[in-house]
Design a protein around this motif. Structure first.
Motif, PDB file in Angstrom:
ATOM      1  N   HIS A 171       0.832  -1.198   0.000  1.00 10.22           N
ATOM      2  CA  HIS A 171       0.000   0.000   0.000  1.00 10.22           C
ATOM      3  C   HIS A 171       0.874   1.258   0.000  1.00 10.22           C
ATOM      4  CE1 HIS A 171      -3.388  -2.628   0.842  1.00 10.22           C
ATOM      5  NE2 HIS A 171      -2.650  -3.198   1.774  1.00 10.22           N
ATOM      6  N   ILE A 172       0.810   2.008  -1.078  1.00  9.57           N
ATOM      7  CA  ILE A 172       1.544   3.264  -1.181  1.00  9.57           C
ATOM      8  C   ILE A 172       0.707   4.406  -0.597  1.00  9.57           C
ATOM      9  CG2 ILE A 172       2.741   4.843  -2.724  1.00  9.57           C
ATOM     10  CD1 ILE A 172       3.973   2.058  -2.640  1.00  9.57           C
ATOM     11  N   ILE A 173      -0.572   4.428  -0.892  1.00  4.41           N
ATOM     12  CA  ILE A 173      -1.448   5.494  -0.414  1.00  4.41           C
ATOM     13  C   ILE A 173      -1.772   5.263   1.066  1.00  4.41           C
ATOM     14  CG2 ILE A 173      -3.595   4.321  -1.059  1.00  4.41           C
ATOM     15  CD1 ILE A 173      -4.614   7.098  -2.000  1.00  4.41           C
ATOM     16  N   PRO A 174      -1.818   6.311   1.886  1.00  6.81           N
ATOM     17  CA  PRO A 174      -2.187   6.132   3.300  1.00  6.81           C
ATOM     18  C   PRO A 174      -3.656   5.760   3.444  1.00  6.81           C
ATOM     19  CG  PRO A 174      -1.893   8.465   2.784  1.00  6.81           C
ATOM     20  CD  PRO A 174      -1.439   7.702   1.582  1.00  6.81           C
ATOM     21  N   ASP A 175      -3.965   5.037   4.526  1.00  3.70           N
ATOM     22  CA  ASP A 175      -5.365   4.668   4.760  1.00  3.70           C
ATOM     23  C   ASP A 175      -6.065   5.753   5.573  1.00  3.70           C
ATOM     24  OD1 ASP A 175      -4.393   4.335   7.316  1.00  3.70           O
ATOM     25  OD2 ASP A 175      -4.871   2.203   7.462  1.00  3.70           O
ATOM     26  N   TRP A 176      -7.368   5.543   5.828  1.00  8.07           N
ATOM     27  CA  TRP A 176      -8.142   6.541   6.545  1.00  8.07           C
ATOM     28  C   TRP A 176      -7.617   6.741   7.971  1.00  8.07           C
ATOM     29  CZ3 TRP A 176     -10.290   9.507   3.386  1.00  8.07           C
ATOM     30  CH2 TRP A 176     -10.992   9.057   2.271  1.00  8.07           C
ATOM     31  N   ALA A 177      -7.123   5.686   8.585  1.00  4.67           N
ATOM     32  CA  ALA A 177      -6.603   5.808   9.951  1.00  4.67           C
ATOM     33  C   ALA A 177      -5.369   6.704   9.998  1.00  4.67           C
ATOM     34  CB  ALA A 177      -6.281   4.427  10.509  1.00  4.67           C
ATOM     35  N   MET A 178      -4.471   6.570   9.031  1.00  6.75           N
ATOM     36  CA  MET A 178      -3.283   7.429   8.982  1.00  6.75           C
ATOM     37  C   MET A 178      -3.682   8.886   8.779  1.00  6.75           C
ATOM     38  SD  MET A 178      -0.782   5.005   6.677  1.00  6.75           S
ATOM     39  CE  MET A 178       0.638   6.097   6.730  1.00  6.75           C
ATOM     40  N   ARG A 179      -4.665   9.114   7.932  1.00 13.32           N
ATOM     41  CA  ARG A 179      -5.106  10.487   7.660  1.00 13.32           C
ATOM     42  C   ARG A 179      -5.747  11.100   8.912  1.00 13.32           C
ATOM     43  NH1 ARG A 179      -5.350  11.133   1.902  1.00 13.32           N
ATOM     44  NH2 ARG A 179      -5.377   9.155   0.769  1.00 13.32           N
ATOM     45  N   ALA A 180      -6.627  10.332   9.573  1.00 17.28           N
ATOM     46  CA  ALA A 180      -7.279  10.841  10.776  1.00 17.28           C
ATOM     47  C   ALA A 180      -6.266  11.091  11.886  1.00 17.28           C
ATOM     48  CB  ALA A 180      -8.359   9.855  11.240  1.00 17.28           C
ATOM     49  N   ASP A 181      -5.307  10.192  12.051  1.00 16.11           N
ATOM     50  CA  ASP A 181      -4.280  10.366  13.083  1.00 16.11           C
ATOM     51  C   ASP A 181      -3.422  11.595  12.809  1.00 16.11           C
ATOM     52  OD1 ASP A 181      -5.224   8.137  14.323  1.00 16.11           O
ATOM     53  OD2 ASP A 181      -3.548   6.830  13.774  1.00 16.11           O
ATOM     54  N   ALA A 182      -3.097  11.826  11.531  1.00 14.88           N
ATOM     55  CA  ALA A 182      -2.267  12.984  11.186  1.00 14.88           C
ATOM     56  C   ALA A 182      -2.968  14.286  11.554  1.00 14.88           C
ATOM     57  CB  ALA A 182      -1.938  12.962   9.693  1.00 14.88           C
ATOM     58  N   LEU A 183      -4.260  14.381  11.243  1.00 11.65           N
ATOM     59  CA  LEU A 183      -5.023  15.572  11.601  1.00 11.65           C
ATOM     60  C   LEU A 183      -5.201  15.690  13.115  1.00 11.65           C
ATOM     61  CD1 LEU A 183      -7.935  15.959   9.012  1.00 11.65           C
ATOM     62  CD2 LEU A 183      -6.190  17.649   9.584  1.00 11.65           C
ATOM     63  N   ALA A 184      -5.517  14.564  13.763  1.00  6.88           N
ATOM     64  CA  ALA A 184      -5.750  14.586  15.211  1.00  6.88           C
ATOM     65  C   ALA A 184      -4.511  15.054  15.966  1.00  6.88           C
ATOM     66  CB  ALA A 184      -6.178  13.196  15.690  1.00  6.88           C
ATOM     67  N   GLN A 185      -3.341  14.587  15.560  1.00  6.62           N
ATOM     68  CA  GLN A 185      -2.109  15.017  16.230  1.00  6.62           C
ATOM     69  C   GLN A 185      -1.931  16.530  16.121  1.00  6.62           C
ATOM     70  OE1 GLN A 185       1.455  12.940  15.137  1.00  6.62           O
ATOM     71  NE2 GLN A 185       0.625  10.914  15.638  1.00  6.62           N
ATOM     72  N   ALA A 293      -5.614  15.907   5.374  1.00  5.62           N
ATOM     73  CA  ALA A 293      -4.387  15.122   5.546  1.00  5.62           C
ATOM     74  C   ALA A 293      -4.172  14.289   4.290  1.00  5.62           C
ATOM     75  CB  ALA A 293      -4.507  14.225   6.766  1.00  5.62           C
ATOM     76  N   VAL A 294      -3.051  14.507   3.601  1.00  6.30           N
ATOM     77  CA  VAL A 294      -2.820  13.893   2.294  1.00  6.30           C
ATOM     78  C   VAL A 294      -1.374  13.439   2.165  1.00  6.30           C
ATOM     79  CG1 VAL A 294      -4.645  15.090   1.027  1.00  6.30           C
ATOM     80  CG2 VAL A 294      -2.445  16.220   1.354  1.00  6.30           C
ATOM     81  N   VAL A 383      -0.398  18.006   6.289  1.00  5.16           N
ATOM     82  CA  VAL A 383      -1.627  18.629   6.778  1.00  5.16           C
ATOM     83  C   VAL A 383      -1.741  19.954   6.040  1.00  5.16           C
ATOM     84  CG1 VAL A 383      -2.837  19.520   8.798  1.00  5.16           C
ATOM     85  CG2 VAL A 383      -1.384  17.486   9.004  1.00  5.16           C
ATOM     86  N   ALA A 384      -2.729  20.048   5.155  1.00  3.05           N
ATOM     87  CA  ALA A 384      -2.742  21.154   4.193  1.00  3.05           C
ATOM     88  C   ALA A 384      -4.109  21.798   4.086  1.00  3.05           C
ATOM     89  CB  ALA A 384      -2.305  20.653   2.812  1.00  3.05           C
ATOM     90  N   GLY A 385      -4.096  23.112   3.828  1.00  2.00           N
ATOM     91  CA  GLY A 385      -5.290  23.844   3.463  1.00  2.00           C
ATOM     92  C   GLY A 385      -5.438  23.865   1.958  1.00  2.00           C
ATOM     93  N   PRO A 386      -6.388  24.612   1.445  1.00  2.00           N
ATOM     94  CA  PRO A 386      -6.602  24.639  -0.004  1.00  2.00           C
ATOM     95  C   PRO A 386      -5.402  25.134  -0.812  1.00  2.00           C
ATOM     96  CG  PRO A 386      -8.511  25.521   1.144  1.00  2.00           C
ATOM     97  CD  PRO A 386      -7.441  25.349   2.172  1.00  2.00           C
ATOM     98  N   ARG A 387      -4.601  26.041  -0.222  1.00  3.00           N
ATOM     99  CA  ARG A 387      -3.534  26.663  -1.002  1.00  3.00           C
ATOM    100  C   ARG A 387      -2.149  26.535  -0.391  1.00  3.00           C
ATOM    101  NH1 ARG A 387      -4.935  30.058  -4.966  1.00  3.00           N
ATOM    102  NH2 ARG A 387      -3.075  31.333  -4.656  1.00  3.00           N
TER     103      ARG A 387
END
Length: 420
Positions: A171-185, A293-294, A383-387
């Motif tokens: 798996h190259i792309i992160p899963d939903w758990a990685m994305r949620a954890d990145a934002l939560a931190q 989170a991307v 962790v990114a905004g639109p721009r």
């Protein structure tokens, strides 16, 4: 008799012995014989070791973008793979390696499993899989795919790394758990620990909600309320109406109590773009829209990120998307494995990718490698905004005994993966 300039001269003057001519004749004879011998003993140059990578995809009916700024792309993902092949060949040309990309993208109404069987009929293959979860599992489960390498660049589905994990899938792309954890931190670091969760109704929305709930339990967040939201329109672009949205969103977010952020779970772009700046309370929006989170963002510029984006922009004449990045990184992972191991066989490449020696540079400041328990690629998450990129997780203060990136997603003690 005396020696002058290598010529022996007799004092009588009657005889000049040009011994240097004899030496030259002997030397030329030896050189000629050596050259003839070399012609018979020099081995012909070896052909370059060929590493073929298959890009297997399907032209799914994608949801319509809510914003006209987001263009419809017909080459998303595959352009990243093409750039990766170009980068691999730049190094491979010095090492006797040649990388080739074969593109097999079937129409939306076609059977991608049948196409995979055709590809795998030739033997074990390296496949960059631009497939949704169900199709990926179907391909991975083929008997012909047992010894293949499938690199998942599209699906963030948790089950692919947990109950439905497969030994031949990376798996190259992160899963939903990685994305949620990145934002939560990041939110915990900011002391924005109270979250109002506004969720869609699709299965992937529910999975992302479960990942947010898990992140709250892990890092000390509080979900003050979970509220489902269903927004139906005839046509996503023409039937919304600014006044309609402006009226509905305050109503949908009113009365949630005290919270720091609105966390949106809208994985299919049904309503999330309408939430920022329209909530009842003036709060930041995070999740699948707003602060996201991307794996990749076009504004990312650290650790050679700008150079990668510029190279892709020149190559594809557009910005690099997350799927372009994961496809590029998948191809680069194969190239790195072949370069470091000196092998081109699929089994050898798989073994090296799972070894402690393997790392691949993804222009995020550290070498990335695969978790042995679920084959997920460890990686920092933007962790990114639109721009603009706001931060990079894992955040400072979130520790792990081995890899800080293992604070994102499922660590080994939590894993339910039993490879099949």
């Amino acid at each position: 008799m005396h020696l002058v300039a290598g010529i022996v001269v007799a004092r009588s003057g009657k005889t000049v012995l040009c011994s240097i001519l004899v030496v030259l004749v002997l030397a030329c004879t030896l050189d000629r014989d050596a050259g003839i011998a070399a012609e018979h003993t020099t081995e012909p140059p070896q052909p370059a070791a060929k590493v073929e990578i298959i890009y297997l995809g399907k032209s799914y009916n994608e949801p319509e973008h809510l914003s006209l700024i987001d263009k419809v792309l017909t080459d998303e993902g595959v352009e990243g793979a093409r750039l990766g092949i170009s980068d691999n060949n730049r190094t491979g040309s010095f090492l006797g390696q040649k990388y080739v990309l074969a593109e097999d993208i079937v129409p939306a109404d076609s059977d991608v499993v049948a196409k995979a069987k055709q590809v795998l009929a030739q033997g074990p293959a390296i496949i960059v899989a631009d497939l949704k979860a169900a199709d990926l599992l179907a391909v991975a489960g083929l008997p012909e795919a047992k010894n293949a390498i499938l690199l998942n660049i599209r699906s963030s589905d948790k089950s692919l790394r947990q109950e439905d994990c497969r030994a031949n899938v990376f798996h190259i792309i992160p899963d939903w758990a990685m994305r949620a954890d990145a934002l939560a931190q990041y939110l915990i670091w900011k002391k924005w620990s109270r979250w109002f969760l506004l969720e869609g109704t699709k299965a992937s929305d529910k999975e992302y909600v479960a990942a947010v709930e898990r992140a709250a339990n892990r890092f000390g967040g509080t979900i003050v309320e979970e509220r489902p939201y269903k927004f139906e329109t005839g046509a996503a672009r023409s039937d919304t109406g600014y006044q309609q949205v402006q009226t509905q969103m305050p109503q949908a977010t009113q009365g949630a109590g005290s919270y720091d952020v609105v966390w949106v779970a809208d994985t299919d772009q049904s309503f999330g773009e309408y939430v920022p700046y329209r909530t009842y309370d003036p709060k930041p929006v995070v999740g699948t829209q707003g602060l996201i989170a991307v794996a990749w963002h076009p504004s990312y510029e650290q650790y050679a990120g700008m150079q990668l984006h510029d190279a892709f922009e020149q190559f594809a004449k557009r910005d690099m998307t997350e799927r372009d990045y994961t496809a590029w990184l998948a191809v680069r992972a194969i190239g790195e494995s072949a370069t470091r191991s000196g092998k081109a066989d699929v089994n050898d490449l798989r073994n090296y990718m799972l070894s402690d020696a393997f790392t691949v540079a993804g222009d995020k400041g550290e070498g990335m490698n695969f978790r042995k328990w679920d084959h997920q690629l460890r990686q920092p998450i933007l962790v990114a905004g639109p721009r603009d990129v706001v931060s990079i997780s894992p955040q400072q203060g979130f520790l792990h005994p081995k890899y800080l990136t293992d604070t994102l997603g499922y660590d080994q003690p939590e894993s339910k993966c039993k490879f099949r």
